[in-house]
Motif scaffolding. Structure first.
Motif, PDB file in Angstrom:
ATOM      1  N   GLY A  55     -33.940  53.698  27.724  1.00  0.00           N
ATOM      2  CA  GLY A  55     -33.503  52.755  28.769  1.00  0.00           C
ATOM      3  C   GLY A  55     -33.173  51.230  28.226  1.00  0.00           C
ATOM      4  N   LYS A  56     -32.635  50.639  29.279  1.00  0.00           N
ATOM      5  CA  LYS A  56     -31.849  49.370  28.788  1.00  0.00           C
ATOM      6  C   LYS A  56     -33.097  48.075  28.062  1.00  0.00           C
ATOM      7  N   ILE A  57     -34.039  48.081  28.959  1.00  0.00           N
ATOM      8  CA  ILE A  57     -35.118  46.816  28.421  1.00  0.00           C
ATOM      9  C   ILE A  57     -35.539  47.293  27.313  1.00  0.00           C
ATOM     10  N   PHE A  58     -36.047  48.648  26.726  1.00  0.00           N
ATOM     11  CA  PHE A  58     -36.663  48.839  25.430  1.00  0.00           C
ATOM     12  C   PHE A  58     -35.648  48.788  24.502  1.00  0.00           C
ATOM     13  N   GLY A  59     -34.196  49.312  24.812  1.00  0.00           N
ATOM     14  CA  GLY A  59     -33.052  49.174  23.987  1.00  0.00           C
ATOM     15  C   GLY A  59     -32.715  47.905  23.587  1.00  0.00           C
ATOM     16  N   GLU A  60     -32.856  46.957  24.752  1.00  0.00           N
ATOM     17  CA  GLU A  60     -32.503  45.456  24.283  1.00  0.00           C
ATOM     18  C   GLU A  60     -33.376  44.946  23.486  1.00  0.00           C
ATOM     19  N   ALA A  61     -34.660  45.176  23.596  1.00  0.00           N
ATOM     20  CA  ALA A  61     -35.745  44.468  22.955  1.00  0.00           C
ATOM     21  C   ALA A  61     -35.757  44.976  21.468  1.00  0.00           C
ATOM     22  N   MET A  62     -35.226  46.208  21.173  1.00  0.00           N
ATOM     23  CA  MET A  62     -35.127  46.620  19.660  1.00  0.00           C
ATOM     24  C   MET A  62     -33.635  45.839  19.260  1.00  0.00           C
ATOM     25  N   VAL A  63     -32.902  45.842  20.084  1.00  0.00           N
ATOM     26  CA  VAL A  63     -31.567  45.039  19.601  1.00  0.00           C
ATOM     27  C   VAL A  63     -32.112  43.602  19.107  1.00  0.00           C
ATOM     28  N   LYS A  64     -32.724  43.090  19.988  1.00  0.00           N
ATOM     29  CA  LYS A  64     -33.056  41.545  19.492  1.00  0.00           C
ATOM     30  C   LYS A  64     -34.194  41.542  18.353  1.00  0.00           C
ATOM     31  N   ALA A  65     -35.062  42.465  18.432  1.00  0.00           N
ATOM     32  CA  ALA A  65     -35.952  42.618  17.067  1.00  0.00           C
ATOM     33  C   ALA A  65     -35.244  42.653  15.834  1.00  0.00           C
ATOM     34  N   LEU A  66     -34.439  43.464  15.971  1.00  0.00           N
ATOM     35  CA  LEU A  66     -33.536  43.968  14.676  1.00  0.00           C
ATOM     36  C   LEU A  66     -32.671  42.734  14.386  1.00  0.00           C
ATOM     37  N   ALA A  67     -32.054  42.258  15.166  1.00  0.00           N
ATOM     38  CA  ALA A  67     -31.151  41.072  14.921  1.00  0.00           C
ATOM     39  C   ALA A  67     -31.850  40.020  14.431  1.00  0.00           C
TER      40      ALA A  67
END
Length: 290
Positions: free
Chosen positions: A88-100
């Protein structure tokens, strides 16, 4: 207020009827002999740096000087934006930001060590994602960062936030615990729930070694930030549901210290063991340093 016991911080917050962040802001202003507004504004600047690090880190063309990492946040963002990720979007967005943010660090960009450079993506990954999802303002996130800092100070004072001293449990583990506590306050949970979230997240990562390939904060560090933000969500979700930690946070922190002391030096940031010592890990080291 002393930063040597989470139980004491929770007690003070409950007795005063205040959030942990309010107590920390008051104490820091007194300790540093300045105004609460000044303290708040300093933390607000840290939040801005976190936001900038996210934007910089999703650049698809940015690569670290070693050539070992880059582009992961962009790939994850494409997956999330296309609605193709599993969780889902929330978990996915959190991973994007952590990786970024972690990639920004690997590329020598400006980040907030939260609590360390190696674990810098976890707090912003968690907090900025919930901020966006719930439409929260900057001030709410800044206050949560003060809560995170209080928990981080207790961990640092009673155990360690250094991979060289306690393994990655002391870096990504501490960051996960700090983020979990901050998420609880952001989402309206009690000080005790924040303590439980901290304990749960830290328990989940006990024993994690620090084994950077080629001695660089890239492999597996960047991906461990994505794992760390997931761990923070687990701790916060469970605590907000009223699930308590059977072991108090302060005892979990001391257990982490004892585990770190028991780790051989090869597993504490020396790049002599773990993934760094695998055939591929050694080959990557040769590729970078010759």
């Amino acid at each position: 207020m002393k930063y040597d016991s989470i139980a004491e911080i929770v007690r003070l917050a409950e007795e005063s009827g205040k959030n942990i962040s309010d107590l920390v802001i008051e104490e820091q202003a007194l300790s540093l002999e300045t105004t609460q507004e000044e303290i708040f504004n300093r933390m607000k600047k840290a939040l801005e740096v976190m936001k900038e690090a996210v934007l910089e880190g999703v650049d698809p063309d940015k690569r670290s000087a070693s050539g070992l990492t880059g582009g992961s946040a962009y790939k994850m963002k494409k997956q999330v934006d296309g609605g193709r990720n599993i969780c889902g979007k929330i978990f996915g967005e959190a991973m994007v930001k952590a990786l970024a943010v972690s990639q920004t660090n690997a590329c020598m960009g400006r980040i907030v060590a939260a609590p360390t450079a190696g674990s810098c993506g976890i707090l912003p990954g968690a907090l900025l994602t919930i901020m966006e999802d719930r439409g929260l303002d900057d001030d709410t996130v800044v206050k949560a960062l003060f809560t995170a800092s209080a928990f981080g100070m207790v961990i640092a004072n009673n155990a360690s936030i250094s991979g060289a001293e306690g393994g990655c449990q002391a870096e990504c583990g501490s960051a996960s615990a700090m983020a979990a506590a901050a998420l609880v306050e952001m989402c309206g949970g009690s000080p005790q729930m924040a303590s439980d979230a901290c304990a749960i997240s830290l328990k989940n990562i006990l024993g994690l070694v620090c084994d950077p390939v080629a001695g660089l904060v890239e492999i597996p560090c960047i991906k461990r930030n994505a794992m760390g933000v997931a761990n923070a969500f687990v701790g916060a979700e469970l605590a907000l549901a009223g699930i308590e930690s059977a072991i108090p946070a302060d005892e979990v922190i001391l257990a982490m210290k004892k585990i770190g002391n028991s780790m051989p030096s090869a597993l504490r940031e020396t790049a002599e063991g773990g993934l760094a010592a695998t055939p591929t890990g050694r080959e990557l080291c040769k590729r970078v340093f010759g």
